[in-house]
Design a protein around this motif. Structure first.
Motif, PDB file in Angstrom:
ATOM      1  N   ALA A 108      51.521  25.973 152.902  1.00  0.00           N
ATOM      2  CA  ALA A 108      52.873  25.966 153.649  1.00  0.00           C
ATOM      3  C   ALA A 108      53.238  24.399 153.167  1.00  0.00           C
ATOM      4  CB  ALA A 108      52.736  25.780 155.093  1.00  0.00           C
ATOM      5  N   SER A 109      54.417  24.362 152.984  1.00  0.00           N
ATOM      6  CA  SER A 109      54.955  23.192 152.244  1.00  0.00           C
ATOM      7  C   SER A 109      55.435  22.001 153.536  1.00  0.00           C
ATOM      8  CB  SER A 109      56.454  23.315 151.656  1.00  0.00           C
ATOM      9  OG  SER A 109      57.201  22.379 151.264  1.00  0.00           O
ATOM     10  N   GLY A 110      54.991  21.067 153.418  1.00  0.00           N
ATOM     11  CA  GLY A 110      55.106  19.884 154.299  1.00  0.00           C
ATOM     12  C   GLY A 110      56.799  19.360 154.373  1.00  0.00           C
ATOM     13  N   SER A 111      57.504  19.837 153.424  1.00  0.00           N
ATOM     14  CA  SER A 111      58.934  19.483 153.481  1.00  0.00           C
ATOM     15  C   SER A 111      59.790  20.709 153.318  1.00  0.00           C
ATOM     16  CB  SER A 111      59.320  18.388 152.268  1.00  0.00           C
ATOM     17  OG  SER A 111      58.681  18.785 151.306  1.00  0.00           O
ATOM     18  N   LYS A 112      61.036  20.936 153.420  1.00  0.00           N
ATOM     19  CA  LYS A 112      61.759  21.886 153.499  1.00  0.00           C
ATOM     20  C   LYS A 112      62.135  22.404 152.160  1.00  0.00           C
ATOM     21  CE  LYS A 112      66.419  23.690 154.782  1.00  0.00           C
ATOM     22  NZ  LYS A 112      67.806  23.263 155.266  1.00  0.00           N
ATOM     23  N   ILE A 113      61.782  23.691 151.842  1.00  0.00           N
ATOM     24  CA  ILE A 113      61.966  24.181 150.526  1.00  0.00           C
ATOM     25  C   ILE A 113      63.382  24.496 150.137  1.00  0.00           C
ATOM     26  CG2 ILE A 113      61.524  25.992 148.967  1.00  0.00           C
ATOM     27  CD1 ILE A 113      59.080  26.658 150.645  1.00  0.00           C
ATOM     28  N   LYS A 114      63.943  23.901 149.052  1.00  0.00           N
ATOM     29  CA  LYS A 114      65.440  23.716 148.865  1.00  0.00           C
ATOM     30  C   LYS A 114      65.816  25.021 147.882  1.00  0.00           C
ATOM     31  CE  LYS A 114      67.897  21.095 150.287  1.00  0.00           C
ATOM     32  NZ  LYS A 114      68.480  21.360 151.626  1.00  0.00           N
ATOM     33  N   LYS A 115      67.087  25.634 148.046  1.00  0.00           N
ATOM     34  CA  LYS A 115      67.673  26.360 146.994  1.00  0.00           C
ATOM     35  C   LYS A 115      67.888  25.549 145.806  1.00  0.00           C
ATOM     36  CE  LYS A 115      70.840  27.819 149.840  1.00  0.00           C
ATOM     37  NZ  LYS A 115      72.102  28.351 149.916  1.00  0.00           N
ATOM     38  N   LYS A 116      67.723  25.984 144.634  1.00  0.00           N
ATOM     39  CA  LYS A 116      67.718  25.495 143.580  1.00  0.00           C
ATOM     40  C   LYS A 116      68.204  26.512 142.474  1.00  0.00           C
ATOM     41  CE  LYS A 116      63.039  24.075 142.650  1.00  0.00           C
ATOM     42  NZ  LYS A 116      62.307  23.741 143.750  1.00  0.00           N
ATOM     43  N   ASP A 117      69.714  26.513 142.038  1.00  0.00           N
ATOM     44  CA  ASP A 117      69.940  27.428 140.830  1.00  0.00           C
ATOM     45  C   ASP A 117      69.435  28.725 140.787  1.00  0.00           C
ATOM     46  OD1 ASP A 117      71.463  25.178 140.304  1.00  0.00           O
ATOM     47  OD2 ASP A 117      69.913  24.330 138.583  1.00  0.00           O
ATOM     48  N   GLY A 118      69.332  29.484 141.792  1.00  0.00           N
ATOM     49  CA  GLY A 118      69.041  30.908 141.804  1.00  0.00           C
ATOM     50  C   GLY A 118      67.371  30.988 141.469  1.00  0.00           C
ATOM     51  N   ALA A 119      66.754  29.910 141.362  1.00  0.00           N
ATOM     52  CA  ALA A 119      65.190  30.030 140.973  1.00  0.00           C
ATOM     53  C   ALA A 119      64.685  30.622 142.450  1.00  0.00           C
ATOM     54  CB  ALA A 119      64.577  28.856 140.670  1.00  0.00           C
ATOM     55  N   LEU A 120      63.766  31.591 142.718  1.00  0.00           N
ATOM     56  CA  LEU A 120      63.486  32.036 143.675  1.00  0.00           C
ATOM     57  C   LEU A 120      62.176  31.584 144.210  1.00  0.00           C
ATOM     58  CD1 LEU A 120      64.442  35.817 143.425  1.00  0.00           C
ATOM     59  CD2 LEU A 120      65.721  33.986 144.860  1.00  0.00           C
ATOM     60  N   PRO A 121      61.575  31.229 145.467  1.00  0.00           N
ATOM     61  CA  PRO A 121      60.376  30.703 145.748  1.00  0.00           C
ATOM     62  C   PRO A 121      59.384  31.832 145.691  1.00  0.00           C
ATOM     63  CG  PRO A 121      61.682  30.865 147.540  1.00  0.00           C
ATOM     64  CD  PRO A 121      62.576  31.115 146.804  1.00  0.00           C
ATOM     65  N   VAL A 122      58.363  31.584 145.285  1.00  0.00           N
ATOM     66  CA  VAL A 122      57.207  32.674 145.321  1.00  0.00           C
ATOM     67  C   VAL A 122      55.997  32.071 146.541  1.00  0.00           C
ATOM     68  CG1 VAL A 122      55.326  33.805 143.880  1.00  0.00           C
ATOM     69  CG2 VAL A 122      57.570  33.124 143.086  1.00  0.00           C
ATOM     70  N   LEU A 123      55.861  32.934 147.224  1.00  0.00           N
ATOM     71  CA  LEU A 123      54.976  32.531 148.329  1.00  0.00           C
ATOM     72  C   LEU A 123      53.688  33.199 148.162  1.00  0.00           C
ATOM     73  CD1 LEU A 123      57.094  33.177 151.547  1.00  0.00           C
ATOM     74  CD2 LEU A 123      56.617  30.881 150.350  1.00  0.00           C
ATOM     75  N   GLU A 124      52.589  32.338 148.202  1.00  0.00           N
ATOM     76  CA  GLU A 124      51.495  33.022 147.892  1.00  0.00           C
ATOM     77  C   GLU A 124      50.590  32.972 149.362  1.00  0.00           C
ATOM     78  OE1 GLU A 124      47.238  31.837 145.799  1.00  0.00           O
ATOM     79  OE2 GLU A 124      48.932  31.176 144.734  1.00  0.00           O
ATOM     80  N   PHE A 125      50.054  34.139 149.696  1.00  0.00           N
ATOM     81  CA  PHE A 125      49.232  34.197 150.912  1.00  0.00           C
ATOM     82  C   PHE A 125      47.743  34.027 150.892  1.00  0.00           C
ATOM     83  CE2 PHE A 125      53.486  36.498 151.242  1.00  0.00           C
ATOM     84  CZ  PHE A 125      53.862  36.234 152.427  1.00  0.00           C
ATOM     85  N   ALA A 126      47.233  33.934 152.207  1.00  0.00           N
ATOM     86  CA  ALA A 126      45.849  33.844 152.612  1.00  0.00           C
ATOM     87  C   ALA A 126      45.663  34.731 153.656  1.00  0.00           C
ATOM     88  CB  ALA A 126      45.214  32.620 152.802  1.00  0.00           C
ATOM     89  N   GLU A 127      44.512  35.578 153.834  1.00  0.00           N
ATOM     90  CA  GLU A 127      44.360  36.423 155.106  1.00  0.00           C
ATOM     91  C   GLU A 127      43.984  35.731 156.108  1.00  0.00           C
ATOM     92  OE1 GLU A 127      42.878  40.010 153.964  1.00  0.00           O
ATOM     93  OE2 GLU A 127      41.945  40.573 155.903  1.00  0.00           O
ATOM     94  N   ASN A 128      44.414  35.901 157.360  1.00  0.00           N
ATOM     95  CA  ASN A 128      43.853  35.335 158.497  1.00  0.00           C
ATOM     96  C   ASN A 128      42.589  35.747 159.000  1.00  0.00           C
ATOM     97  OD1 ASN A 128      45.919  33.180 159.077  1.00  0.00           O
ATOM     98  ND2 ASN A 128      47.442  34.666 159.809  1.00  0.00           N
ATOM     99  N   ALA A 129      41.842  35.264 159.825  1.00  0.00           N
ATOM    100  CA  ALA A 129      40.651  35.748 160.452  1.00  0.00           C
ATOM    101  C   ALA A 129      40.959  36.709 161.449  1.00  0.00           C
ATOM    102  CB  ALA A 129      39.742  34.697 161.116  1.00  0.00           C
ATOM    103  N   ASP A 130      40.247  37.810 161.382  1.00  0.00           N
ATOM    104  CA  ASP A 130      40.339  39.018 162.361  1.00  0.00           C
ATOM    105  C   ASP A 130      39.649  38.283 163.863  1.00  0.00           C
ATOM    106  OD1 ASP A 130      40.337  40.933 164.204  1.00  0.00           O
ATOM    107  OD2 ASP A 130      40.492  42.419 162.508  1.00  0.00           O
ATOM    108  N   ILE A 131      40.487  37.956 164.826  1.00  0.00           N
ATOM    109  CA  ILE A 131      39.967  37.249 165.828  1.00  0.00           C
ATOM    110  C   ILE A 131      39.225  38.356 166.839  1.00  0.00           C
ATOM    111  CG2 ILE A 131      40.521  35.924 168.035  1.00  0.00           C
ATOM    112  CD1 ILE A 131      43.287  35.147 166.616  1.00  0.00           C
ATOM    113  N   LEU A 132      39.861  39.459 166.941  1.00  0.00           N
ATOM    114  CA  LEU A 132      39.228  40.815 167.662  1.00  0.00           C
ATOM    115  C   LEU A 132      37.771  41.025 167.210  1.00  0.00           C
ATOM    116  CD1 LEU A 132      39.174  43.168 169.801  1.00  0.00           C
ATOM    117  CD2 LEU A 132      40.525  44.166 168.208  1.00  0.00           C
ATOM    118  N   ALA A 133      37.895  41.346 165.753  1.00  0.00           N
ATOM    119  CA  ALA A 133      36.565  41.622 165.423  1.00  0.00           C
ATOM    120  C   ALA A 133      35.564  40.354 165.511  1.00  0.00           C
ATOM    121  CB  ALA A 133      36.706  41.962 163.754  1.00  0.00           C
ATOM    122  N   GLY A 134      35.857  39.220 164.942  1.00  0.00           N
ATOM    123  CA  GLY A 134      35.168  38.086 165.432  1.00  0.00           C
ATOM    124  C   GLY A 134      34.399  38.024 166.831  1.00  0.00           C
TER     125      GLY A 134
END
Ligand code: CTP
Ligand code: CA
Length: 224
Positions: A108-134
């Motif tokens: 996650a970005s610590g500062s606000k992601i700004k729009k710039k010239d039509g370039a789209l942000p790409v988000l990369e995800f990580a899986e959260n731990a399964d609390i119920l299964a744990g």
């Protein structure tokens, strides 16, 4: 027939309830989340409290206020929810009604992601731990009764039965959240209770009524 219990049947029992969505930040002003009003989890906590239980209520940012008389732990992210759940154990029973985000933004970005010239942000995800299964698979400190939820849009019973086996919880409360059911965001619920004993289909009823019936079943399991 449902057993009838006096108000104090769960006195002295400590029960953990998770509820609401989690919010996973993208940057300081944006997040991803599941749809969840928190209504069903809140009703369950209230019903358990009214049977006398000491309820620890771990809640994400919900639309409805928490019930009176319970210990409220407010969290935002899945990681915070997991830490709060671990801190709340041991408990006699645990009910996982939260709609936990399956993924968080990897960095996650610590500062606000700004729009710039039509370039789209790409988000990369990580899986959260399964609390119920744990919690279900704990070797020590496992609550005597672990109840999960499964919100599905098709093959509800098959998916929920597989989910129960995969996670190792005792019961699954499953419901069909397809848009045409109107259940998502509504005041009623129609659930299946899946356990070792098989699959029970409960009629469509107010979320408060589902909560009272589930609380009575939890009381029967803990106190018999
Ligand atoms: N749950 C949890 N922690 C997670 C994800 C889910 O504790 N990281 C719990 C929920 O509170 C619920 C149960 O697991 O009680 C089932 O959640 P669900 O989203 O239906 O299951 P998933 O395993 O995430 O499967 P799906 O791919 O269908 O989302
Ligand atoms: Ca999920």
């Amino acid at each position: 027939a449902e057993a009838h219990f006096e108000a104090g049947v769960l006195r002295g029992k400590r029960i953990l309830v998770t509820s609401g969505p989690t919010h996973e930040p993208i940057d300081p002003v944006r997040y991803i989340a599941n749809r969840s009003s928190g209504a069903q989890g809140t009703a369950i906590a209230r019903a358990l409290r009214s049977l006398g239980a000491d309820v620890v209520f771990v809640t994400g940012p919900a639309d409805v206020p928490p019930p009176d008389g319970v210990e409220v732990v407010r969290v935002e992210t899945a990681a915070q929810m997991q830490a709060a759940v671990d801190a709340a154990l041991p408990a006699d029973a645990a009910v996982f009604a939260a709609a936990v985000a399956d993924w968080r933004v990897a960095s996650a970005s610590g500062s606000k992601i700004k729009k710039k010239d039509g370039a789209l942000p790409v988000l990369e995800f990580a899986e959260n731990a399964d609390i119920l299964a744990g919690v279900s698979q704990r070797i020590s400190g496992r609550p005597g009764l672990v109840v999960g939820f499964a919100a599905e849009t098709d093959d509800v019973i098959a998916h929920a039965t597989a989910k129960r086996a995969r996670k190792g919880c005792d019961w699954i409360v499953a419901n069909d959240v397809s848009p045409e059911t109107g259940i998502m965001g509504g005041s009623e619920n129609a659930v299946f209770l899946i356990s070792d004993a098989g699959v029970e289909s409960w009629p469509r009823m107010a979320k408060e009524a589902v909560a009272e019936r589930l609380a009575a079943r939890i009381a029967a399991a803990l106190v018999s």
